[in-house]
Design an enzyme around this catalytic site. Structure first.
Site, mmCIF file in Angstrom:
data_model
loop_
_atom_site.group_PDB
_atom_site.id
_atom_site.type_symbol
_atom_site.label_atom_id
_atom_site.label_comp_id
_atom_site.label_asym_id
_atom_site.label_seq_id
_atom_site.Cartn_x
_atom_site.Cartn_y
_atom_site.Cartn_z
ATOM 1 N N LYS A 1 0.864 -1.189 0.000
ATOM 2 C CA LYS A 1 0.000 0.000 0.000
ATOM 3 C C LYS A 1 0.901 1.239 0.000
ATOM 4 O O LYS A 1 1.936 1.253 0.683
ATOM 5 C CB LYS A 1 -0.901 -0.018 1.241
ATOM 6 C CG LYS A 1 -1.936 1.111 1.299
ATOM 7 C CD LYS A 1 -2.852 0.965 2.523
ATOM 8 C CE LYS A 1 -3.902 2.070 2.591
ATOM 9 N NZ LYS A 1 -4.807 1.914 3.740
ATOM 10 N N SER B 1 -9.817 2.257 2.995
ATOM 11 C CA SER B 1 -8.894 3.003 2.176
ATOM 12 C C SER B 1 -7.902 2.126 1.404
ATOM 13 O O SER B 1 -7.242 2.609 0.491
ATOM 14 C CB SER B 1 -8.103 3.959 3.067
ATOM 15 O OG SER B 1 -7.275 3.232 3.955
ATOM 16 N N SER C 1 -10.300 -0.211 7.124
ATOM 17 C CA SER C 1 -9.684 -0.056 5.800
ATOM 18 C C SER C 1 -9.037 -1.302 5.215
ATOM 19 O O SER C 1 -8.652 -1.308 4.051
ATOM 20 C CB SER C 1 -8.643 1.060 5.838
ATOM 21 O OG SER C 1 -9.282 2.301 5.868
#
Ligand SMILES: [Mg+2]
Ligand SMILES: [Zn+2]
Lengths: 95, 481, 488
Positions: C76, C151, C175
């Site tokens: 990420k 997210s 998330s």
């Protein structure tokens, strides 16, 4: 609780965020919605409850007082927009 | 300065002491003074994305040491908070400090004024925090340069109660704290390098009024002299305003030492909502009793204890003991000399006398002294063993200070060794008596103060090297006739 | 090769069925082919990846490779990667080259894992749909008109479309778990403090925790083993003996007590979700577990509490982005205040600015007690609900998200409804507990079937137990092995 335009401009200034005239209204509406939702908290009975700042019930760990860092100024300043003589430059600070 | 009758001054001080650690409070960067800009600012100090603080062990030990030395409560569970504001010398946009739960709670210490009166000053709290960087305003085409080497340097902020009633008391308190942190070896106290700085909260009120007046905070006072001037100025300014029918505004003011005045720093006041909250990157700092006892055992002898001991152990007057213990360095120097010479009074006189005068004259710190404790001890030993007189010793000391060698080599080179050979002295006395028949007559007819004339003549003839006791005794016998 | 799990790839590499270079190139090719449509990656690092793959191949050849050596994954873009752009989904960091590696990245590299690139995400991890990214929204591989959740939407999309066999992710309020649910993946958010936060760009420090998105619980166990561990650079990292997430994977579930909070099946939950979740819980009964209804009376305070605590922390955490030392700086600032205001005003997107302002507000003079302090007390109450529950039960189960993947753009103008996406996941972050989401079925969307996630919540440090519970379910079901046909 409704946030006025002045409230929005005040907190935008505290947070150093440029907000345009047109955005003020939008922000005041959306922030008001958020705060209204958050206001559910006021109904919670929290008498005598110890505030929880952290999920861990742990104590701060301590570091030995030993120098572990070397000069990396050149590398670290590669991300900076404006430097001179090893200094970060900003518009004149008036005291 | 005009005096304003009927007004009382109220002063509280916030002293920022830089702790004498090798590294920063939350990172492993060196805290050494004077490096090239930003060469001691690492990822944590620069607040790079993703970095985290880890607390320096020695910072905790030093804060606890200070707390114990003022008999303060040590907080068993203290908390670091974030103080949020934007400023170029504050890379994270917040300062990590302690707000609601500082490591050191209420304590106190006693100050002694010049006239000998004593007063207890409360210390509200002392908390750990990080220092900011430095902004340089010159030479960048109207821009400001930011050096973050100092960012993250550990500070102990010592906050007093509003217990002081004059600039003089404020100075005495600040000097006391200054002496204490150096005794404890938790700070070098170097004011020129910014290791010891002070903000003063000053207000005035009519004598007899119970509640405090509105205060102004004077920022960044970094010399004892400035503090006194700045406070006196501020007091005057406030009284003038009130007497003219005005009111005092609570604000931060900056002392300008060039113009000798304080001026408002409204720019900094503007957004004064720091939004303190507990720092989620740090956990509560937990200190147990066992740790406190370990630190307590490590406490050095403190000024008050040392002063009492100097009086009892060395028979010094309170005045002398006080002067010799204000600075830890001086007290150690004195004791070192005394131990070698075996005469505390003689050592005290010299350390407080010629030695201190020479330091002052050359504007030197004790650590920069041109004469070491061993050097001075040797000189005093030569007084004690009658090699030289006290008077000659002053001459030898001056030569030592000028770098001409140690006491023995100077005495030797200059031929200053005292004449103790009674035969030689006797011959000189005989000659003087023979050459000054008139004065001998006067002495014998009862004018005893002529005796001094003969002593002077003998000393003159021996260039001061004759042993004064031997001269006295011999002269008395000879003059009797 | 891309249909294999990490466990299978690891075995294939050891058996020299294929090399890491071949495997890595295969995934790089898939990224090349599909990323323009899905927008899962912000940065792809082929040279870096192939170099790491070569090193892993050498280790495998030498016979001294660690279990994950040569397996490619995606990080990420919230994790700092040395010498590689680290954007956090923001214009603010569009050109930011990190001078250092996050501990998670270091740990992964030291386990021989190959990094394919950096995945898209909601800006500074603030969002539940991946639409707040400065680099554009991510599409859900199951239906590209839908969001993948957020997210960690880029990581979820990459793994769901098999552009990577696994990915790192972070979870501040759901998330990892919510995107896992919306894209049919196994996602785990470990106990707070189990994974180092050093080098992970902070959103809300007391809530943020890194974890993984993978196809199976076994893969999660493998990646998590490499990822977790004490880090002296993080004061909130926990010093404890290393956990073994692998050995207990197949333990039996007989006699295990599963608590199902009645509050999880409230009016917010869509029927499309409720049915598969209930069926999954019933499946556990067949595996020998005992199901009990539990009450968590303060759970309804989770969302309001979160939207005080998280903005408060983020408003402070994001103050460092001021245009001075790194990051976006506005053109020709006329003075210092202008530099700050425009750099931040132009560098941050709307959602980030909204949260920063909310945070500044709840901490400001006069409001602290009513909002921030009250939220901290409510947080304690929420934690005590969990503590009480875990006195009786081993695992808590319920839905992960209240609804199926929603349409791109559908909720962008309605933050409150968007926030409610995390209604069942947020409590776990507030308490600091470990949580998972695993595939448990499908429901009809307007454009075909969409995945549904089952949430598993464990007691502190019960990650091993959670993985075991998830793995056993995946032994008897095949939801987790279904893949979107468009990216087969
Ligand atoms: Mg202060
Ligand atoms: Zn301070």
């Amino acid at each position: 609780m409704a946030l006025t335009s002045d409230d929005v401009l005040h907190i935008a200034n505290l947070a150093r965020l440029e907000i345009t005239e047109a955005e003020v209204d939008v922000y005041s509406k959306k922030l008001t919605n958020i705060l209204d939702m958050v206001d559910q908290l006021t109904a919670a009975d929290t008498k005598g409850v110890v505030p929880m700042a952290h999920p861990l019930d742990m104590a701060q760990r301590l570091r030995e007082d030993v120098v572990t860092e070397t000069d990396q100024r050149k590398l670290y300043q590669q991300n900076a927009s404006q430097t001179e003589a090893g200094l970060y430059l900003v518009p004149k600070v008036i005291e | 300065m005009t005096t304003h009758a009927g007004w009382e001054t109220v002063i509280g001080l916030e002293i920022h002491t830089q702790l004498a650690t090798k590294t920063k409070i939350f990172s492993g960067s060196s805290t050494a003074f004077g490096s090239a800009p930003n060469t001691q600012a690492n990822l944590v100090d620069l607040a790079y994305p993703g970095v985290l603080p880890v607390l320096n062990k020695d910072v905790v030990r030093m804060a606890v040491k200070f707390g114990l030395s003022i008999d303060a409560e040590i907080t068993k569970r203290s908390v670091f908070a974030r103080k949020n504001y934007f400023y170029p010398d504050l890379p994270k946009g917040y300062q990590i400090s302690q707000f609601e739960l500082p490591i050191v709670g209420l304590g106190s210490l006693e100050i002694t004024m010049e006239d000998g009166t004593k007063k207890t000053i409360g210390v509200t709290r002392a908390h750990l925090e990080e220092d900011a960087g430095k902004s340089l305003h010159e030479d960048f085409d109207g821009l400001t340069g930011v050096d973050l080497n100092r960012a993250g340097t550990p500070l102990l902020e010592i906050v007093s109660e509003p217990d002081m009633r004059s600039a003089k008391e404020a100075i005495a308190y600040m000097k006391k704290i200054h002496s204490l942190v150096r005794y404890l070896e938790i700070s070098d106290g170097n004011m020129a390098e910014g290791s010891f700085r002070c903000d003063a909260n000053v207000s005035v009120r009519p004598i007899g009024q119970e509640e405090y007046g509105t205060r102004a905070e004077i920022k960044n006072l970094n010399s004892f002299r400035f503090i006194e001037k700045a406070i006196n100025h501020e007091v005057e300014r406030q009284i003038d305003i009130i007497e003219a029918g005005g009111t005092i505004v609570q604000e931060t003011r900056l002392y300008d030492s060039d113009k000798d005045e304080t001026r408002s720093m409204r720019s900094k006041e503007e957004a004064n909502d720091y939004r303190y909250f507990p720092c989620p990157d740090l956990l509560p700092l937990v200190i147990d009793q066992e740790y406190i006892e370990i630190v307590r055992k490590d406490l050095p002898e403190l000024p008050e204890q040392k002063k009492a001991r100097f009086q009892s152990e060395y028979g010094l007057s309170e005045y002398d003991a006080d002067i010799l213990t204000v600075s830890r360095d001086v007290s150690l120097f004195f004791e070192d000399v005394t131990k070698q010479v075996g005469d505390a009074k003689l050592s005290a006189n010299w350390v407080m006398g010629d030695f201190s005068a020479s330091l002052n004259k050359d504007n030197l710190e004790l650590s920069e002294s041109k004469v070491s404790s061993d050097d001075l001890a040797l000189l005093l030993t030569r007084i004690k063993d009658d090699t030289i007189s006290g008077k000659i010793a002053k001459e030898v000391f001056e030569a030592m200070w000028a770098g001409e060698g140690n006491a023995d080599s100077i005495i030797d080179a200059k031929g200053l060794k005292q004449i103790t050979d009674t035969g030689a002295i006797e011959a000189i006395i005989d000659e003087i008596i023979a050459n000054n028949v008139g004065q001998v007559e006067q002495y014998r007819s009862g004018k005893e103060k002529v005796f001094g004339f003969f002593v002077g003549q003998v000393m003159k003839a021996t260039q001061g090297k004759a042993n004064p006791a031997a001269v006295n005794e011999m002269l008395k016998t000879k003059l009797k006739g | 090769m891309h249909t294999k799990t990490i466990a299978e790839l690891s075995r294939g590499l050891k058996a020299k069925e294929f090399s890491s270079v071949e495997l890595t190139q295969h995934f790089l090719d898939r990224i090349e082919k599909h990323n323009s449509e899905l927008n899962a990656f912000i940065t792809v690092t082929p040279e870096h990846a192939l170099k790491q793959a070569q090193e892993s191949d050498a280790q495998i050849a030498a016979g001294n490779a660690s279990p994950l050596a040569g397996v490619p994954i995606a990080h990420k873009d919230i994790f700092c990667t040395q010498g590689i752009k680290t954007t956090c989904g923001s214009k603010m960091l569009e050109n930011f080259i990190s001078p250092y590696d996050a501990t998670v990245v270091t740990n992964m590299r030291e386990s021989g894992v190959v990094m394919l690139g950096k995945t898209n995400m909601d800006e500074f991890a603030m969002g539940s749909s991946n639409e707040t990214s400065y680099f554009g929204p991510v599409k859900n591989p199951w239906d590209t008109t839908k969001v993948p959740g957020g997210s960690s939407g880029g990581s979820a999309c990459a793994v769901a479309a098999r552009l990577a066999p696994g990915a790192t992710a972070t979870d501040t309020g759901g998330s990892i778990r919510q995107p896992a649910a919306l894209t049919n993946l196994t996602g785990i958010k470990p106990t707070y403090g189990n994974v180092s936060r050093y080098g992970m760009i902070a959103f809300a420090s007391s809530l943020d925790q890194a974890g993984t998105l993978t196809a199976t619980a076994e893969d999660s166990a493998l990646l998590l083993t490499a990822m977790t561990g004490f880090d002296e650079k993080d004061s909130t990292s926990i010093q404890r003996p290393a956990d073994d997430y692998i050995t207990g994977l197949n333990d039996g579930l007989e006699g295990m007590k599963i608590g199902v909070p009645v509050e999880f099946f409230d009016e917010n939950l869509s029927d499309a979700i409720a049915a598969p979740v209930k069926a999954a819980i019933a499946e556990y009964e067949k595996l020998g577990a005992k199901i009990v209804d539990i009450k968590m009376p303060h759970l309804h305070l989770s969302v309001p509490t979160y939207y005080v605590v998280a903005p408060a922390e983020c408003s402070s955490n994001l103050s460092r982005f001021d245009g001075v030392r790194y990051g976006y700086r506005c053109e020709n600032p006329k003075d210092l205040t202008d530099l700050y205001k425009r750099s931040r005003g132009e560098g941050f997107g709307d959602e980030v600015k909204r949260r920063i302002m909310t945070g500044a507000y709840v901490l400001s003079a006069g409001y602290y007690d009513a909002y921030y302090l009250q939220a901290q007390k409510a947080r304690q109450l929420i934690k005590s609900d969990f503590d009480n529950a875990f006195k009786d039960v081993d695992v808590i189960m319920g839905p992960t998200a209240p609804n199926l993947a929603f349409g791109l753009g559908e909720l962008m103008d309605d933050p409150i409804t968007m926030y409610l996406n995390d209604i069942y996941t947020i409590g776990v972050n507030l308490a600091g507990l470990p949580g998972m989401s695993i595939p448990c079925g499908f429901a009809a969307g307007n454009n075909g079937e969409l995945p549904v996630g089952l949430q598993l919540i464990g007691n502190y440090f019960a990650e091993g137990r959670l993985l075991n519970v998830a793995h056993r379910y995946q032994q008897v079901t095949d939801w987790h092995s279904r893949r979107p046909t468009a990216f087969a």
